[in-house]
Design a protein around this motif. Structure first.
Motif, PDB file in Angstrom:
ATOM      1  N   PRO A  54      35.168  52.859  42.148  1.00 20.39           N
ATOM      2  CA  PRO A  54      34.735  51.587  41.117  1.00 20.39           C
ATOM      3  C   PRO A  54      33.614  50.775  41.719  1.00 20.39           C
ATOM      4  CG  PRO A  54      37.212  51.983  41.183  1.00 20.39           C
ATOM      5  CD  PRO A  54      36.467  52.919  42.410  1.00 20.39           C
ATOM      6  N   LYS A  55      32.608  50.542  40.942  1.00 19.16           N
ATOM      7  CA  LYS A  55      31.721  49.630  41.324  1.00 19.16           C
ATOM      8  C   LYS A  55      32.118  48.306  41.911  1.00 19.16           C
ATOM      9  CE  LYS A  55      28.158  51.772  38.615  1.00 19.16           C
ATOM     10  NZ  LYS A  55      26.973  51.577  37.431  1.00 19.16           N
ATOM     11  N   PRO A  56      33.039  47.469  41.405  1.00 15.50           N
ATOM     12  CA  PRO A  56      33.748  46.607  41.765  1.00 15.50           C
ATOM     13  C   PRO A  56      34.069  46.435  43.182  1.00 15.50           C
ATOM     14  CG  PRO A  56      34.175  46.473  39.539  1.00 15.50           C
ATOM     15  CD  PRO A  56      33.499  47.646  40.045  1.00 15.50           C
ATOM     16  N   TRP A  57      34.824  47.656  43.640  1.00 18.40           N
ATOM     17  CA  TRP A  57      35.543  47.807  44.856  1.00 18.40           C
ATOM     18  C   TRP A  57      34.541  48.044  45.867  1.00 18.40           C
ATOM     19  CZ3 TRP A  57      39.008  46.703  48.001  1.00 18.40           C
ATOM     20  CH2 TRP A  57      39.015  47.746  49.343  1.00 18.40           C
ATOM     21  N   GLU A  58      33.310  48.687  45.622  1.00 18.03           N
ATOM     22  CA  GLU A  58      32.252  48.856  46.690  1.00 18.03           C
ATOM     23  C   GLU A  58      31.561  47.466  46.863  1.00 18.03           C
ATOM     24  OE1 GLU A  58      28.434  51.929  47.268  1.00 18.03           O
ATOM     25  OE2 GLU A  58      28.554  50.613  45.267  1.00 18.03           O
ATOM     26  N   GLY A  59      31.450  46.828  46.032  1.00 18.11           N
ATOM     27  CA  GLY A  59      30.905  45.613  46.052  1.00 18.11           C
ATOM     28  C   GLY A  59      31.648  44.496  47.042  1.00 18.11           C
TER      29      GLY A  59
END
Length: 236
Positions: A54-59
């Motif tokens: 998930p993009k939020p987790w990468e951030g």
């Protein structure tokens, strides 16, 4: 497993862009019973990632420097062998950094997985992880160490080849304004702060960052900065 592995390597070697690499890895992940994959290259303090998390987790992962406390990376450096892991085995909920990491990983659907670590030169390391939001996944068959390393190295070199092609593609060259906004973002400045520095609107700053992300195939601003650093596009 043998047929699926050969098919994956063939698809990776025939890939013309990152989208094709991602599709091949997602397909293989599903075959193994996992939902996502993550390739990570660590060299000193520099982190490069390519994943379907998930993009939020990468951030969150990059901004919080979670690679320094990630139990998967710690285990990889200890074993240098294919291994499975589960967040259930990490410290339970609490206030410590590792417990906070565990909580956030589970909240973003990263609960168990299989990781293939490869030790590079001069302290560098590469690893490919297949992960699931489930408590446990039964892998179809044992993952042979030799083939596992071949898989990681194939992903590594294909990404480098595509990055090199992208770097010399005129359509991928960043504009001065895009580079300017990206440079300040790499220094930790927010969109509003960059807008104040550049004398432009926050919407224009975001637009330039979005254009830069699209050109470099980044899924988030931290990912954009990581790619730009890897390609020497930032002078910090």
């Amino acid at each position: 497993m043998d047929e699926e592995f050969r098919s994956l390597v063939d698809m990776l070697e025939a890939a013309q862009d990152e989208f094709m690499i991602k599709g091949a890895l997602k397909r293989f992940a599903r075959f193994c019973g996992y939902e996502r994959f993550a390739y990570l290259q660590k060299e000193g303090a520099q982190i490069n990632t390519f994943n379907s998390y998930p993009k939020p987790w990468e951030g969150v992962y990059l901004s919080a420097d979670y690679s320094d406390i990630d139990p998967v990376i710690t285990e990889a450096k200890r074993r240098w062998d294919v291994f499975t892991w589960s967040a259930e085995d990490w410290p339970a909920r609490g206030s410590s950094p590792v417990r906070r990491f565990r909580d956030e990983a589970i909240d973003h659907g990263i609960r168990c997985g299989m990781t293939i670590p490869v030790e590079g030169g001069y302290g560098a390391s590469m690893m490919l992880t297949f992960a699931s939001s489930q408590r446990k996944v039964d892998v179809p068959a044992p993952f042979d160490q030799k083939r596992a390393i071949q898989l990681v190295m194939t992903v590594h070199y294909q990404l480098k080849i595509i990055a090199a092609k992208t770097a010399i593609n005129p359509k991928q060259v960043l504009s001065p304004r895009e580079t300017y906004c990206m440079t300040w973002a790499a220094k930790g400045k927010s969109t509003l702060a960059i807008a104040a520095i550049a004398g432009i609107s926050a919407r224009t700053v975001q637009c330039n960052l979005d254009k830069a992300r699209n050109k470099l195939g980044a899924e988030s601003v931290p990912h954009l900065i990581a790619i730009a650093k890897d390609r020497g596009l930032l002078d910090l």
